[in-house]
Enzyme design. Structure first.
Site, PDB file in Angstrom:
ATOM      1  N   LYS A 187       0.860  -1.183   0.000  1.00 45.90           N
ATOM      2  CA  LYS A 187       0.000   0.000   0.000  1.00 45.90           C
ATOM      3  C   LYS A 187       0.898   1.235   0.000  1.00 45.90           C
ATOM      4  O   LYS A 187       1.746   1.382   0.861  1.00 45.90           O
ATOM      5  CB  LYS A 187      -0.901  -0.002   1.233  1.00 45.90           C
ATOM      6  CG  LYS A 187      -1.782  -1.245   1.345  1.00 45.90           C
ATOM      7  CD  LYS A 187      -2.712  -1.183   2.528  1.00 45.90           C
ATOM      8  CE  LYS A 187      -1.951  -1.176   3.849  1.00 45.90           C
ATOM      9  NZ  LYS A 187      -2.854  -1.263   5.016  1.00 45.90           N
ATOM     10  N   THR A 220      -9.409   9.542   6.401  1.00 43.07           N
ATOM     11  CA  THR A 220      -8.672   8.317   6.081  1.00 43.07           C
ATOM     12  C   THR A 220      -8.630   7.357   7.260  1.00 43.07           C
ATOM     13  O   THR A 220      -7.913   6.361   7.219  1.00 43.07           O
ATOM     14  CB  THR A 220      -7.229   8.668   5.665  1.00 43.07           C
ATOM     15  OG1 THR A 220      -6.616   9.452   6.700  1.00 43.07           O
ATOM     16  CG2 THR A 220      -7.216   9.464   4.366  1.00 43.07           C
ATOM     17  N   GLY A 222      -9.228   4.355   9.389  1.00 39.52           N
ATOM     18  CA  GLY A 222      -9.713   3.009   9.144  1.00 39.52           C
ATOM     19  C   GLY A 222      -9.527   2.482   7.740  1.00 39.52           C
ATOM     20  O   GLY A 222     -10.087   1.435   7.397  1.00 39.52           O
ATOM     21  N   THR A 223      -8.728   3.158   6.918  1.00 34.19           N
ATOM     22  CA  THR A 223      -8.575   2.684   5.536  1.00 34.19           C
ATOM     23  C   THR A 223      -7.876   1.327   5.478  1.00 34.19           C
ATOM     24  O   THR A 223      -8.199   0.491   4.639  1.00 34.19           O
ATOM     25  CB  THR A 223      -7.798   3.703   4.684  1.00 34.19           C
ATOM     26  OG1 THR A 223      -6.594   4.063   5.362  1.00 34.19           O
ATOM     27  CG2 THR A 223      -8.622   4.952   4.442  1.00 34.19           C
ATOM     28  N   GLY A 224      -6.899   1.107   6.365  1.00 33.05           N
ATOM     29  CA  GLY A 224      -6.211  -0.185   6.369  1.00 33.05           C
ATOM     30  C   GLY A 224      -7.139  -1.324   6.738  1.00 33.05           C
ATOM     31  O   GLY A 224      -7.129  -2.388   6.100  1.00 33.05           O
ATOM     32  N   CYS A 225      -7.961  -1.116   7.776  1.00 31.63           N
ATOM     33  CA  CYS A 225      -8.948  -2.127   8.168  1.00 31.63           C
ATOM     34  C   CYS A 225      -9.904  -2.409   7.019  1.00 31.63           C
ATOM     35  O   CYS A 225     -10.229  -3.570   6.720  1.00 31.63           O
ATOM     36  CB  CYS A 225      -9.763  -1.634   9.369  1.00 31.63           C
ATOM     37  SG  CYS A 225      -8.820  -1.100  10.800  1.00 31.63           S
TER      38      CYS A 225
END
Length: 524
Positions: A187, A220, A222-225
């Site tokens: 990412k 942004t 919580g974008t990874g979750c």
């Protein structure tokens, strides 16, 4: 027997059952709350097992409570004893004991897909795990189908300095994937670039890239979750790695783009997980587009748009076409503001969406040229007959060549329902209705494209879609549009009030088809 996509999904097990093992977020933007929304948005059935209770909001974490691992075991046992799990996504595990407990569970109840979001380093750079837990997480990641670290977490896994470019990050991922046999999604959102591509790296070094452009926003959280849980869902549904990553990347880009409209919190707000679903629900409405139009004795009888009317870059040819433009003002405005058009103009439109649009446009032109040829055969005025014939030929020769230059050997698209509905409408109006109705039906494809092309600012040569955009701003196309408008104006002057009403209805219906045609590439 022909099996539809829906039937095939039903045979595969239909909706993937996806388990999120992560911490909570009472503000709803991250953790199990984000996972549940993401799994649902990606087409799965979400289940959650909580590893830790977090008191947090958009401004930060206030407190953390970790239940005993015995309770974690009971949660995992309760789910696995009752439900077949198609995919697991893990997020915040926190301690060595939790990592070991989840690892033991996966060793016994290994689902087909395991996506690990190795929550180790926050965006701020703060370490979220103790050193002994980091070592446990490195070992845990080897159990995954794919891991989705940020660049700082990838550096911790590789025990190296954080990458500063996409190329460096991909190289780190290649080394780690080759060593462990586990794929990595790189990412690039934390890198300092306008491109924020996601790259799937396989153990043999093969890569699949899902392109994306940066959205200037603070939403942004919580974008990874969200990415990892949506990815687990698409993989659990049977998507290939490349297709799954493209779907998730496009969906998350839209969710980030519209997150600020939620007005949630004072800090780094959440993304809008449901924006795509609401957009598609609106697109699926079966409400009639237009009411019948009464016979038109004069241009003033055609009711104008209730919305502000954009100034026509290509001017109307007289009172009747002025009335048509005013009546279509709301549709023209919606096309100008459409997500597809905006992304096409600023260059952020994904390659897959653009190629989907081109494939449908190639199909459309085949039938549009037939509609124009029909008008050539029916025109009484020889000059008008020649004009329609020349326009028909241009569709088949000039524009088709432009499509071939873009699509190459990928030009064999099948006409979708939106394209078919539009072309069937055009052929019915040009072959089976009055001449004035046919001319009005084909006009929006000229006028709206020339209008948009003329409004596009100067396109730099490195713009990914420069040659396409320049086509519709070309002076010859604008001149041809102006001539077409004058032909329609004359046809309205010579028509009966009833014929004018049907022609106006056909024009407005075609405008609405144009909006649908643009939007369809974002519905795939």
């Amino acid at each position: 027997m022909v099996i539809s996509t829906t039937d095939a999904a039903a045979e595969r097990g239909a909706i993937p059952r996806v388990l999120s093992i992560a911490g909570t977020d009472p503000s709803g933007g991250a953790g199990t709350a984000a996972d549940t929304k993401s799994i649902t948005a990606a087409g799965g059935y979400a289940m959650t097992v909580v590893t830790s209770l977090v008191a947090q909001n958009t401004t930060g974490v206030r407190a953390l409570h970790t239940p005993p691992t015995e309770f974690l075991e009971q949660q995992l046992s309760a789910i696995s004893d009752d439900v077949t799990i198609d995919a697991v996504k893990t997020g915040m595990l926190g301690t060595v004991e939790i990592v070991d407990t989840v690892a033991a569970f996966l060793d016994v109840h290994r689902p087909p897909v395991v996506v690990v979001d190795p929550v180790m380093v926050a965006t701020s750079g703060d370490r979220l795990l103790a050193p002994d837990a980091e070592a446990a997480m490195r070992e845990f990641c080897r159990r995954a189908t794919v891991i989705t670290p940020n660049t700082s977490e990838l550096a911790v896994l590789c025990q190296s300095d954080p990458a500063t470019t996409q190329e460096q990050a991909v190289e780190q991922a290649r080394r780690w994937a080759a060593e462990t046999g586990t794929a990595v999604v790189v990412k690039t959102g934390h890198l300092n670039s306008q491109r924020v591509d996601n790259v799937w790296v396989t153990p043999d070094g093969t890569t699949y890239t899902a392109p994306a452009a940066r959205v200037e926003t603070t939403n942004t959280h919580g974008t990874g979750c969200s990415l990892s849980s949506a990815l687990a869902t698409r993989l659990g549904a049977g998507d290939t790695p490349g297709n799954a990553l493209v779907w998730v990347t496009d969906w998350l880009h839209e969710a980030i783009q519209y997150g600020s409209a939620l007005n949630v919190g004072k800090g780094h707000g959440p993304v809008d997980h449901s924006h795509r679903a609401r957009r598609l629900a609106e697109d699926a409405s079966a409400v009639a587009w237009l009411a019948p139009i009464d016979p038109l004795e004069s241009p003033e009888d055609l009711v104008g748009s209730a919305e502000p009317v954009p100034e026509a870059v290509v001017a109307p040819g007289g009172p009747w076409t002025t009335a048509l433009w005013q009546a279509s003002g709301d549709i023209a405005r919606r096309i100008e503001d459409a997500d597809f058009v905006a992304a096409l103009v600023d260059g952020t439109l994904s390659k897959s969406a653009f190629e989907s649009y081109l494939g449908q446009d190639a199909q459309y032109l085949t039938y549009y040229s037939r509609a124009l040829a029909s008008l050539a055969a029916r025109a009484v005025d020889p000059e008008e007959s020649v004009w329609w014939a020349q326009s028909s030929q241009a569709c088949l020769v000039e524009e088709a060549e432009l499509h071939r230059s873009w699509l190459g050997d990928r030009g064999g698209a099948i006409a979708g329902p939106v394209t078919t509905a539009y072309t069937d409408f055009l052929l019915a109006r040009t072959l089976g209705d009055d001449y004035v109705v046919g001319t009005a039906a084909v006009l929006p494809c000229f006028w709206l494209y020339a209008h948009l092309g003329a409004k596009v600012p100067h396109v730099p040569e490195d713009h990914p879609y420069a040659s396409w955009l320049q086509t519709y701003g070309d002076p010859e196309f604008v001149e041809g549009t102006s001539h077409t408008i004058s032909v329609v104006e004359k046809a309205f002057e010579n028509a009966s009030p009833v014929g004018r009403a049907r022609a106006a209805h056909a024009y407005l219906t075609a405008c609405r088809h144009e909006l649908e045609f643009f939007d369809q590439a974002l519905r795939v």
